[in-house]
Structure formats: C-alpha cells, structure tokens
Write a protein that holds these residues in place. Structure first.
Motif, PDB file in Angstrom:
ATOM      1  N   ASP A   1      -6.790   8.254   1.328  1.00 39.05           N
ATOM      2  CA  ASP A   1      -7.413   8.066   0.019  1.00 39.05           C
ATOM      3  C   ASP A   1      -8.247   6.780   0.005  1.00 39.05           C
ATOM      4  OD1 ASP A   1      -7.510   7.085  -2.924  1.00 39.05           O
ATOM      5  OD2 ASP A   1      -6.813   9.162  -3.074  1.00 39.05           O
ATOM      6  N   ALA A   2      -9.422   6.845  -0.598  1.00 36.86           N
ATOM      7  CA  ALA A   2     -10.335   5.696  -0.653  1.00 36.86           C
ATOM      8  C   ALA A   2      -9.725   4.501  -1.390  1.00 36.86           C
ATOM      9  CB  ALA A   2     -11.648   6.109  -1.324  1.00 36.86           C
ATOM     10  N   LYS A   3      -8.847   4.750  -2.363  1.00 42.88           N
ATOM     11  CA  LYS A   3      -8.204   3.649  -3.084  1.00 42.88           C
ATOM     12  C   LYS A   3      -7.345   2.810  -2.132  1.00 42.88           C
ATOM     13  CE  LYS A   3      -8.003   5.941  -7.542  1.00 42.88           C
ATOM     14  NZ  LYS A   3      -7.144   6.614  -8.509  1.00 42.88           N
ATOM     15  N   LEU A   4      -6.681   3.472  -1.205  1.00 40.99           N
ATOM     16  CA  LEU A   4      -5.838   2.752  -0.254  1.00 40.99           C
ATOM     17  C   LEU A   4      -6.691   1.960   0.732  1.00 40.99           C
ATOM     18  CD1 LEU A   4      -3.069   5.409   0.469  1.00 40.99           C
ATOM     19  CD2 LEU A   4      -3.131   3.623  -1.288  1.00 40.99           C
ATOM     20  N   ALA A   5      -7.820   2.514   1.127  1.00 38.28           N
ATOM     21  CA  ALA A   5      -8.736   1.781   2.014  1.00 38.28           C
ATOM     22  C   ALA A   5      -9.273   0.538   1.311  1.00 38.28           C
ATOM     23  CB  ALA A   5      -9.887   2.687   2.452  1.00 38.28           C
ATOM     24  N   ALA A   6      -9.560   0.670   0.020  1.00 37.13           N
ATOM     25  CA  ALA A   6     -10.034  -0.486  -0.744  1.00 37.13           C
ATOM     26  C   ALA A   6      -8.940  -1.549  -0.861  1.00 37.13           C
ATOM     27  CB  ALA A   6     -10.497  -0.039  -2.130  1.00 37.13           C
ATOM     28  N   MET A   7      -7.702  -1.111  -1.066  1.00 36.30           N
ATOM     29  CA  MET A   7      -6.577  -2.060  -1.134  1.00 36.30           C
ATOM     30  C   MET A   7      -6.404  -2.784   0.200  1.00 36.30           C
ATOM     31  SD  MET A   7      -3.639  -0.029  -3.256  1.00 36.30           S
ATOM     32  CE  MET A   7      -2.481  -1.404  -3.235  1.00 36.30           C
TER      33      MET A   7
ATOM     34  N   ILE B   1       0.832  -1.203   0.000  1.00 32.95           N
ATOM     35  CA  ILE B   1       0.000   0.000   0.000  1.00 32.95           C
ATOM     36  C   ILE B   1       0.871   1.258   0.000  1.00 32.95           C
ATOM     37  CG2 ILE B   1      -1.700   1.306   1.342  1.00 32.95           C
ATOM     38  CD1 ILE B   1      -2.933  -1.410   2.139  1.00 32.95           C
ATOM     39  N   GLY B   2       1.959   1.239   0.755  1.00 36.07           N
ATOM     40  CA  GLY B   2       2.862   2.394   0.778  1.00 36.07           C
ATOM     41  C   GLY B   2       3.482   2.658  -0.586  1.00 36.07           C
ATOM     42  N   GLY B   3       3.870   1.584  -1.266  1.00 34.49           N
ATOM     43  CA  GLY B   3       4.440   1.734  -2.602  1.00 34.49           C
ATOM     44  C   GLY B   3       3.436   2.304  -3.585  1.00 34.49           C
ATOM     45  N   TYR B   4       2.197   1.809  -3.533  1.00 39.12           N
ATOM     46  CA  TYR B   4       1.135   2.308  -4.410  1.00 39.12           C
ATOM     47  C   TYR B   4       0.859   3.785  -4.112  1.00 39.12           C
ATOM     48  CZ  TYR B   4      -3.240   2.433  -7.003  1.00 39.12           C
ATOM     49  OH  TYR B   4      -4.241   2.752  -7.907  1.00 39.12           O
ATOM     50  N   ARG B   5       0.804   4.126  -2.841  1.00 42.75           N
ATOM     51  CA  ARG B   5       0.552   5.511  -2.430  1.00 42.75           C
ATOM     52  C   ARG B   5       1.624   6.446  -2.978  1.00 42.75           C
ATOM     53  NH1 ARG B   5       1.898   9.389   1.134  1.00 42.75           N
ATOM     54  NH2 ARG B   5       3.676   8.243   1.930  1.00 42.75           N
TER      55      ARG B   5
ATOM     56  N   LEU C   1      -8.666  -3.636   2.306  1.00 38.17           N
ATOM     57  CA  LEU C   1      -9.658  -4.719   2.356  1.00 38.17           C
ATOM     58  C   LEU C   1      -9.353  -5.813   1.335  1.00 38.17           C
ATOM     59  CD1 LEU C   1     -12.957  -2.690   2.774  1.00 38.17           C
ATOM     60  CD2 LEU C   1     -11.764  -4.045   4.510  1.00 38.17           C
ATOM     61  N   GLN C   2      -8.971  -5.425   0.144  1.00 39.44           N
ATOM     62  CA  GLN C   2      -8.718  -6.391  -0.929  1.00 39.44           C
ATOM     63  C   GLN C   2      -7.533  -7.291  -0.617  1.00 39.44           C
ATOM     64  OE1 GLN C   2      -8.475  -4.666  -4.811  1.00 39.44           O
ATOM     65  NE2 GLN C   2      -8.403  -6.640  -5.837  1.00 39.44           N
ATOM     66  N   TYR C   3      -6.605  -6.823   0.196  1.00 42.42           N
ATOM     67  CA  TYR C   3      -5.472  -7.655   0.604  1.00 42.42           C
ATOM     68  C   TYR C   3      -5.974  -8.955   1.223  1.00 42.42           C
ATOM     69  CZ  TYR C   3      -1.231  -9.214   2.951  1.00 42.42           C
ATOM     70  OH  TYR C   3      -0.161  -9.976   3.374  1.00 42.42           O
ATOM     71  N   HIS C   4      -7.049  -8.883   1.997  1.00 38.26           N
ATOM     72  CA  HIS C   4      -7.555 -10.035   2.754  1.00 38.26           C
ATOM     73  C   HIS C   4      -8.635 -10.833   2.037  1.00 38.26           C
ATOM     74  CE1 HIS C   4      -5.243  -8.808   6.240  1.00 38.26           C
ATOM     75  NE2 HIS C   4      -5.594  -7.581   5.930  1.00 38.26           N
ATOM     76  N   ASP C   5      -8.933 -10.475   0.809  1.00 35.78           N
ATOM     77  CA  ASP C   5      -9.929 -11.225   0.032  1.00 35.78           C
ATOM     78  C   ASP C   5      -9.419 -12.655  -0.147  1.00 35.78           C
ATOM     79  OD1 ASP C   5     -11.634 -12.268  -2.012  1.00 35.78           O
ATOM     80  OD2 ASP C   5     -12.065 -10.217  -2.642  1.00 35.78           O
ATOM     81  N   LEU C   6     -10.235 -13.629   0.184  1.00 38.87           N
ATOM     82  CA  LEU C   6      -9.809 -15.034   0.130  1.00 38.87           C
ATOM     83  C   LEU C   6      -9.872 -15.637  -1.265  1.00 38.87           C
ATOM     84  CD1 LEU C   6     -11.425 -16.337   3.432  1.00 38.87           C
ATOM     85  CD2 LEU C   6      -9.055 -15.652   3.026  1.00 38.87           C
TER      86      LEU C   6
END
Length: 172
Positions: free
Chosen positions: A142-148, A129-133, A150-155
């Motif tokens: 930023d909402a994109k980082l919040a989405a990431m 997330i830090g690299g993307y930011r 959550l998406q990190y933990h998507d099974l």
C-alpha cells in the motif's frame, strides 16, 4: 550500513563497534575472516531478513547468519579488550558501554526483537508500520505504508515518525 538510522543507540553502536573491529584489524587480531562470498547479495539478504535466520555464505565455504556474525565479533571484541584495552574506541568507560549495549541488543534481537524497538530503528519502524497496516487492514504494498517508510526518516521534528516511536536518547 546504518546511514538512515535516527536511533542514537544504533548510531553509538555503529560507530563503537566499527571502531573496535577496525582496531582488531589494525592489530592483526582477526584470525578468521567473516567475509560474505557475494557482498552485495549479502547486504540485500540481511536487509530483508526480519527473522535474522537466513545464512550467508562466506568466502571460506561456511555460512553464518548476520546475528551469528555479530555474536562472533562481540566475542572477539571482548577478548581484544582484555588483551589490548579499549583506548582505541574512547577509553574504558566508553568501550565497556559499547560492549554492554552491543550484547544487550544482540540478546534482544535473538530472543524478542520487539524488546529493542527503543534502540534499533528497523525494529521500531517495523512495529510502527506493521501496527498501522493491521489497524487499517492494508496490504504491505500500500502506498500509505511506503509514505510512512520515508516519513520515518524525515529529519524535521514535526514531520518525523521516528521522533514519535519512543527511541531511547543518549544525549541532550
């Protein structure tokens, strides 16, 4: 707490170290209590302390960082293993692997947290997330980082960001 961990190593350590600490408790082997004075506050404090340097106040009036507590438990775990063996956590082979990996992760967190990104979810996620930011010049809120986050933990393998960060596997 680790309920959202996707790293096999982190899960292995969570289960192995908990089993070892419970064995020490059952044997009456823990002489000094490392209980935080304010448990819920300490959980929040540890979860936000990416520096691993914030001291936590303990019920005995002293304070330690979460990392110092982990080193203390590891030291006690080694001494317990010498005296009582490791049968309670899967035998000598598994128990030695728990102790070895525990020390390796603590050493990495202490010297260079980025070095354990393949074993520790929060480090891998922070790097991702830090690299993307930075690449996209975003603010931390930023909402994109919040989405990431959550998406990190998507099974689902095709959707999970954790599946793409190079986490070490222990089983096939």
């Amino acid at each position: 707490i680790g309920d959202a961990n996707l790293s096999e190593v982190a899960t292995f350590l969570k289960v192995g170290t908990t089993a070892l600490v419970l064995s020490m408790i059952e044997e009456g082997w823990l002489r000094r209590e490392l209980t935080p004075q304010r448990m819920v506050q300490a959980l929040r404090q540890v979860s936000y302390d990416l520096t691993l340097r914030d001291p936590i106040e303990l019920v005995d009036g002293t304070s330690m960082t979460a990392l110092e507590m982990q080193w203390e438990y590891l030291d006690r775990g080694r001494k317990f293993a010498e005296e009582h063996g490791l049968e309670s956590i899967g035998g000598d082979e598994v128990g030695r692997e728990v102790l070895r990996r525990w020390e390796a992760v603590l050493t990495g967190l202490e010297s260079d947290p980025g070095s354990v990104a393949a074993q520790v979810d929060w480090v891998a996620k922070q790097r991702l997330i830090g690299g993307y930011r930075e690449r996209h010049d975003l603010r931390w809120d930023d909402a994109k980082l919040a989405a990431m986050d959550l998406q990190y933990h998507d099974l689902r393998p095709g959707k999970s960001l954790a599946a793409r960060v190079g986490l070490e596997t222990m089983v096939t």
